[in-house]
Design a protein around this motif. Structure first.
Motif, mmCIF file in Angstrom:
data_model
loop_
_atom_site.group_PDB
_atom_site.id
_atom_site.type_symbol
_atom_site.label_atom_id
_atom_site.label_comp_id
_atom_site.label_asym_id
_atom_site.label_seq_id
_atom_site.Cartn_x
_atom_site.Cartn_y
_atom_site.Cartn_z
ATOM 1 N N GLN A 163 0.863 -1.177 0.000
ATOM 2 C CA GLN A 163 0.000 0.000 0.000
ATOM 3 C C GLN A 163 0.908 1.238 0.000
ATOM 4 O O GLN A 163 1.081 1.890 1.024
ATOM 5 N N GLN A 165 0.861 4.327 -0.814
ATOM 6 C CA GLN A 165 0.446 5.647 -0.350
ATOM 7 C C GLN A 165 0.207 5.689 1.161
ATOM 8 O O GLN A 165 -0.081 6.747 1.713
ATOM 9 N N HIS A 166 0.311 4.535 1.821
ATOM 10 C CA HIS A 166 0.144 4.491 3.274
ATOM 11 C C HIS A 166 1.485 4.534 3.996
ATOM 12 O O HIS A 166 1.517 4.588 5.222
ATOM 13 N N SER A 231 6.057 3.997 -9.498
ATOM 14 C CA SER A 231 4.740 4.546 -9.795
ATOM 15 C C SER A 231 4.609 4.663 -11.309
ATOM 16 O O SER A 231 5.590 4.479 -12.037
ATOM 17 N N GLN A 263 -3.051 3.605 -6.030
ATOM 18 C CA GLN A 263 -1.881 3.865 -5.198
ATOM 19 C C GLN A 263 -0.572 3.920 -5.978
ATOM 20 O O GLN A 263 0.421 4.456 -5.471
ATOM 21 N N TRP A 264 -0.559 3.381 -7.184
ATOM 22 C CA TRP A 264 0.644 3.454 -8.014
ATOM 23 C C TRP A 264 0.549 4.571 -9.058
ATOM 24 O O TRP A 264 1.404 4.676 -9.919
ATOM 25 N N ARG A 266 0.862 7.723 -8.461
ATOM 26 C CA ARG A 266 1.695 8.856 -8.056
ATOM 27 C C ARG A 266 2.837 8.320 -7.205
ATOM 28 O O ARG A 266 2.719 7.270 -6.576
ATOM 29 N N PRO A 268 5.335 7.296 -4.344
ATOM 30 C CA PRO A 268 5.158 7.109 -2.902
ATOM 31 C C PRO A 268 6.175 7.920 -2.118
ATOM 32 O O PRO A 268 7.235 8.295 -2.644
#
Length: 403
Positions: A163, A165-166, A231, A263-264, A266, A268
Motif C-alpha cells: 500500500q 500511499q500508506h 509509480s 496507489q501506483w 503517483r 510514494p
C-alpha cells in the motif's frame, strides 16, 4: 483474446502455452496476463484478456503490472552495485548508515512482552538484510496476536499487500523499526521480508539519493527498462492493469487497486525495496537476462560474474528456514534477494535455478543450464504463500517442451 509474438525463432518455445493461459481468462479466474519465455536468443510472448474486468482494453506486450516481491532481486542488485564500489561491505554493521538500528535488543521469547529482552549478540550486517536474517519479519503465527506483531501493526509495518500511499517517509519508517526489539538474534533465522525494506533505506543513504533514482540511473536506464518504476506517470496510466484480490473461499475477484487514481498512480513517500515496483514482461526480461548472463546485458555490465554467482548461491541452512518451507518449499534456499533451487522437485526446479514471485500475481525464474528465462505477470493476488495453479501450469508448459 490472445496475441502471440515470436522473435528470432522459427517456431514456438512452449507449444500449448497459449491455450493453457487462455483457459484461465475464459474461466474468469484472471482478467488478463502477459507471459514471456526466452531461451538461447529466442523469445515468445503471450498476452491474454483485458486490463480490467468488464472493459475491452486488451493486455498488450507493453502493459504494466505491479510486480510486488519481484522487486526484491532488483533491490539486491542495487545493493551489490554499491558493494562492488566499496561503498558498502557485506559483513560491516549497518549502524554506520542506519544508526536507528544500533545497539539492538532481542526478545527473550518471540511471543513475550516487549520489555523482556536481551542484548543482541552482534550488529545487523548487510549480508543479514540480503539473506533476510536481520532478526525481524513475518512470523508463522498468522493471527498477529503476539505483542511484537501488535506493535508492528500499530506502525503499519509488515502490513500485508503493498500500500505505497500508506507508507511514511523512509526516515520515519526506519525510526519506527528501530524503536522495537528484534524477534531473533541477527543471523539466526530467515524471516520474510522486512530486511529488503530496510535494505532500501540503506541503499538510499549510502548512495546519497533516493532508491528509485539510484535504480533508474544504475539499473533501469542501462538495461532499457523504460516502464519499470515505483509509480506510473499519467502518460502511461492507461497501460496499467487494475489489481484484484480473490475471496479466499469463493475465488470471486474484488478490486484491490485501480489504475487511474490508484496507489501506483503517483510517487510514494517511501519506495519500498521489498515490493514497490511496476514493470512489463520485456523490461523484466532484460533484468533476468542480465542475471542469466552473470551481470551483462549486451554491451552493458551491471555486475561482475563473481557477484552474480554469489547472489545466486544458497546462503541458508535448513535450520534457519525451519517452518518456512511454506514459502520456500523443500526445493529452495535463499541467495541475495531471491530464492535458489537446491534440489529437483518439479519439472521446472533443479539446483542452480533462481528467481522469485510476487504475491500480487507474478512469477520469474532463470535456468542457467537451459539459458532460459520465464516471466508471468497477472493482476490477481495470491490467497496463499503457495503459488496459484496458473504459475505451476506456466512453468509446466515451458519445461514439458524441452528436449
Amino acid at each position: 483474446m490472445i496475441n502471440t509474438e515470436i522473435k528470432n525463432t522459427g517456431g514456438t518455445l512452449a507449444p500449448g502455452l497459449k491455450e493453457i493461459l487462455e483457459g484461465y481468462v475464459e474461466r474468469g479466474e484472471i482478467p488478463g496476463l502477459a507471459a514471456l519465455v526466452s531461451r538461447n536468443g529466442m523469445v515468445q510472448v503471450e498476452t491474454a484478456g483485458t486490463l480490467a474486468l468488464g472493459e475491452n482494453m486488451p493486455v498488450q506486450r507493453d502493459s504494466i503490472f505491479r510486480i510486488s516481491s519481484m522487486t526484491k532481486p532488483v533491490t539486491a542488485v542495487a545493493a551489490m552495485i554499491l558493494v562492488e564500489e566499496c561503498k558498502l561491505r557485506l559483513d560491516d554493521p549497518v549502524d554506520i548508515w542506519l544508526p536507528e538500528l544500533a545497539d539492538r535488543k532481542v526478545l527473550k521469547k518471540v511471543d513475550g512482552p516487549l520489555s523482556e529482552t536481551v542484548q543482541a549478540s552482534r550488529p545487523i550486517t548487510l549480508r543479514d538484510l540480503l539473506t533476510l536474517r536481520m532478526g525481524m519479519g513475518h512470523l508463522l503465527n498468522f493471527n498477529g496476536t503476539y505483542p511484537i506483531q501488535l506493535a508492528l501493526q500499530k506502525y503499519g509495518i509488515l502490513q500485508g499487500p503493498p500500500q505505497p500511499q500508506h507508507w511514511p517517509s523512509p526516515d520515519k519508517w526506519i525510526e519506527e523499526v528501530g524503536s522495537l526489539p528484534l524477534m531473533y538474534q541477527p543471523g539466526e533465522m530467515w524471516m520474510y521480508d522486512l530486511g529488503l525494506d530496510v535494505l532500501g533505506v540503506l541503499i538510499a543513504r549510502a548512495a546519497g539519493q533516493s532508491l528509485e533514482t539510484f535504480m533508474q540511473e544504475r539499473i533501469f536506464g542501462p538495461l532499457g527498462m523504460k516502464d519499470t518504476a515505483f509509480s506510473v506517470p499519467e502518460t502511461k496510466i492507461g497501460r496499467l492493469a487494475t489489481s484484484y484480490m480473490p475471496d479466499y473461499k469463493t475465488g470471486k475477484l474484488s478490486v484491490y487497486d485501480e489504475a487511474e487514481g490508484g496507489q501506483w498512480s503517483r510517487p510514494p513517500a517511501f519506495p519500498m525495496g521489498s515490493a514497490g515496483l511496476v514493470s512489463t514482461v520485456d523490461d523484466f526480461q532484460a533484468f533476468g537476462q542480465m542475471m542469466l548472463n552473470k551481470g551483462r546485458y549486451g554491451d552493458t555490465r551491471i555486475l561482475s560474474r563473481p557477484t552474480v554467482e554469489l547472489m545466486t548461491t544458497n546462503h541458508l541452512t535448513r535450520k534457519q528456514i525451519s517452518g518456512w518451507e511454506l514459502f520456500l518449499g523443500e526445493r529452495s534456499g535463499w541467495g541475495f534477494g531471491m530464492s535458489v533451487d537446491i534440489k529437483r522437485a518439479d519439472l521446472w526446479s533443479k539446483p542452480g535455478n533462481f528467481g522469485w514471485s510476487g504475491g500480487m500475481g507474478s512469477t520469474w525464474a532463470c535456468d542457467p543450464a537451459e539459458n532460459l528465462t520465464g516471466i508471468l505477470l497477472t493482476q490477481v493476488g495470491w490467497t496463499s504463500p503457495e503459488p496459484p495453479r496458473v504459475c505451476s501450469d506456466f512453468w509446466t508448459c515451458i519445461y514439458r517442451n524441452i528436449e
